[in-house]
Design an enzyme around this catalytic site. Structure first.
Site, short mmCIF file in Angstrom:
data_model
loop_
_atom_site.label_atom_id
_atom_site.label_comp_id
_atom_site.label_asym_id
_atom_site.label_seq_id
_atom_site.Cartn_x
_atom_site.Cartn_y
_atom_site.Cartn_z
N LYS A 10 2.62 -10.32 -5.24
CA LYS A 10 1.16 -10.37 -5.02
C LYS A 10 0.56 -11.52 -5.84
O LYS A 10 -0.28 -12.27 -5.34
CB LYS A 10 0.51 -9.04 -5.41
CG LYS A 10 0.80 -7.93 -4.40
CD LYS A 10 0.38 -6.54 -4.88
CE LYS A 10 0.84 -5.49 -3.88
NZ LYS A 10 0.62 -4.11 -4.31
N GLN B 258 -1.45 -0.92 -9.41
CA GLN B 258 -0.23 -0.66 -8.64
C GLN B 258 0.19 0.80 -8.78
O GLN B 258 0.27 1.34 -9.89
CB GLN B 258 0.89 -1.61 -9.10
CG GLN B 258 2.17 -1.51 -8.30
CD GLN B 258 2.05 -2.03 -6.87
OE1 GLN B 258 1.18 -2.83 -6.55
NE2 GLN B 258 2.93 -1.57 -6.00
N ASP C 70 -7.81 -2.58 -2.26
CA ASP C 70 -6.82 -1.66 -1.69
C ASP C 70 -7.47 -0.75 -0.64
O ASP C 70 -6.77 -0.14 0.17
CB ASP C 70 -6.29 -0.72 -2.79
CG ASP C 70 -4.91 -1.13 -3.29
OD1 ASP C 70 -4.13 -1.71 -2.50
OD2 ASP C 70 -4.60 -0.84 -4.46
N1 GUN Z 1 2.19 0.85 -4.18
C1 GUN Z 1 2.79 0.73 -2.96
N2 GUN Z 1 1.92 0.23 -2.06
C2 GUN Z 1 0.75 0.04 -2.72
C3 GUN Z 1 -0.51 -0.47 -2.32
O1 GUN Z 1 -0.77 -0.84 -1.16
N3 GUN Z 1 -1.45 -0.53 -3.30
C4 GUN Z 1 -1.23 -0.11 -4.56
N4 GUN Z 1 -2.22 -0.20 -5.44
N5 GUN Z 1 -0.06 0.36 -4.96
C5 GUN Z 1 0.92 0.43 -4.04
#
Ligand code: GUN
Length: 301
Positions: A54, A98, A121
């Site tokens: 990311k 995350q 998100d």
């Molecule tokens: N962990 C796995 N997928 C995601 C996501 O789309 N966002 C977040 N914040 N954590 C994740």
């Protein structure tokens, strides 16, 4: 007829190029650089990889990108204090914590402490509510369903009137928002899950199948209506014998090699939904930066 392989990687790259160009224009014309803050807690290896990707992608788009790494015994108050600081930081337009979090932390109160205006998100109840009510103009839509929707649109257009969509899996991150998006596009939506009776029979009615359950190769050819569009959200790590050696392989929730002769179009794993998800995070962050400056919303690509 063999199904079309939907190339999520190529589509994500195309979209990322457009985001990079729009980011450069935003900086030049308005002096605004989109800022993304990613918070990671603990040492989960898969999460470390996702977060690194990311950050890299954000930098490649020309964003201001910051990562906050907290130890896995961090106190809840400390996480909330960091989110509060980021909520008030004008250089940050998107905040992502995350998941999953270590067990002692309260995931819901942390997710809900993020300002809805920076919730790239799309997990905040304000954004969930707006999506459910069809107010997507100023809501952040969760990245995975948003990416799936763009691939579905490529195959079937933006009006899904008269088409049956079956969503397998009812998670808050994928299944539920996916159903809301499909409904908004006039699809006839069926939500299915572990308690559904005769799942193969239900899926056989679907013109669009979204598989998001985390069960490797679960969806088989005899579940599929000929010509259906299949979006495979699963990312499962399985050990397989390859040339007498055990290897870890990534596989989806759909048995790709099986359904390929029946379906109309299928996303592969890897190279389908995954690359689109990360690019939609960049899309949401750019959108947040634009909205924070009172600028008009922009089209997807
Ligand atoms: N962990 C796995 N997928 C995601 C996501 O789309 N966002 C977040 N914040 N954590 C994740």
């Amino acid at each position: 007829m063999t199904a079309k392989r939907i190339d999520g990687k190529a589509k994500a790259e195309q979209l990322a190029t457009s985001i990079t160009q729009q980011t450069a224009a935003l900086l030049e014309e308005h002096g605004i650089k989109p800022g993304l803050a990613v918070v990671i807690i603990g040492e989960d290896p898969a999460s470390q990889v996702y977060v690194r990707n990311k950050g890299r992608r954000a930098e490649a788009c020309g964003f201001h990108s910051v990562q906050h790494s907290l130890p896995d015994d961090v106190a809840q108050q400390e996480v909330l204090a960091l989110v509060d600081k980021l909520n008030h930081d004008d250089a940050i337009h998107g905040i992502l914590v995350q998941l999953p979090l270590p067990g002692h932390l309260d995931e819901q109160s942390i997710t809900q402490s993020i300002s809805p205006q920076k919730d790239v998100d799309g997990f905040h109840f304000v954004n969930i509510g707006k999506l459910t009510a069809g107010h997507t103009d100023d809501a952040f839509v969760p990245c995975t369903p948003a990416g799936c929707m763009l691939m579905i649109e490529d195959e079937l257009g933006s009006d899904l009137s008269g088409l049956n969509a079956v969503v397998i899996g009812r998670s808050n991150i994928v299944g539920k928002p996916m159903a809301a998006l499909l409904l908004q596009r006039n699809a006839t939506v069926t939500m299915t899950h572990s308690r559904t009776k005769d799942l193969p029979g239900v899926v056989r009615n679907a013109d669009i199948v979204i598989a998001a359950v985390g069960r490797p190769d679960m969806v088989k050819a005899d579940w599929i209506k000929p010509g259906a569009v299949i979006i495979d959200v699963g990312i499962n790590r399985v050990d397989r014998q390859v040339d007498g050696e055990m290897k870890t392989k990534l596989t989806g929730d759909v048995d790709y090699d099986d359904v390929i002769e029946t379906a109309g179009a299928v996303t592969p794993v890897p190279g389908g939904v995954g690359p689109m998800t990360i690019t939609m995070l960049m899309f949401n962050t750019l959108r947040s930066a634009r909205l924070s400056a009172g600028l008009e919303d922009q089209a997807t690509a």
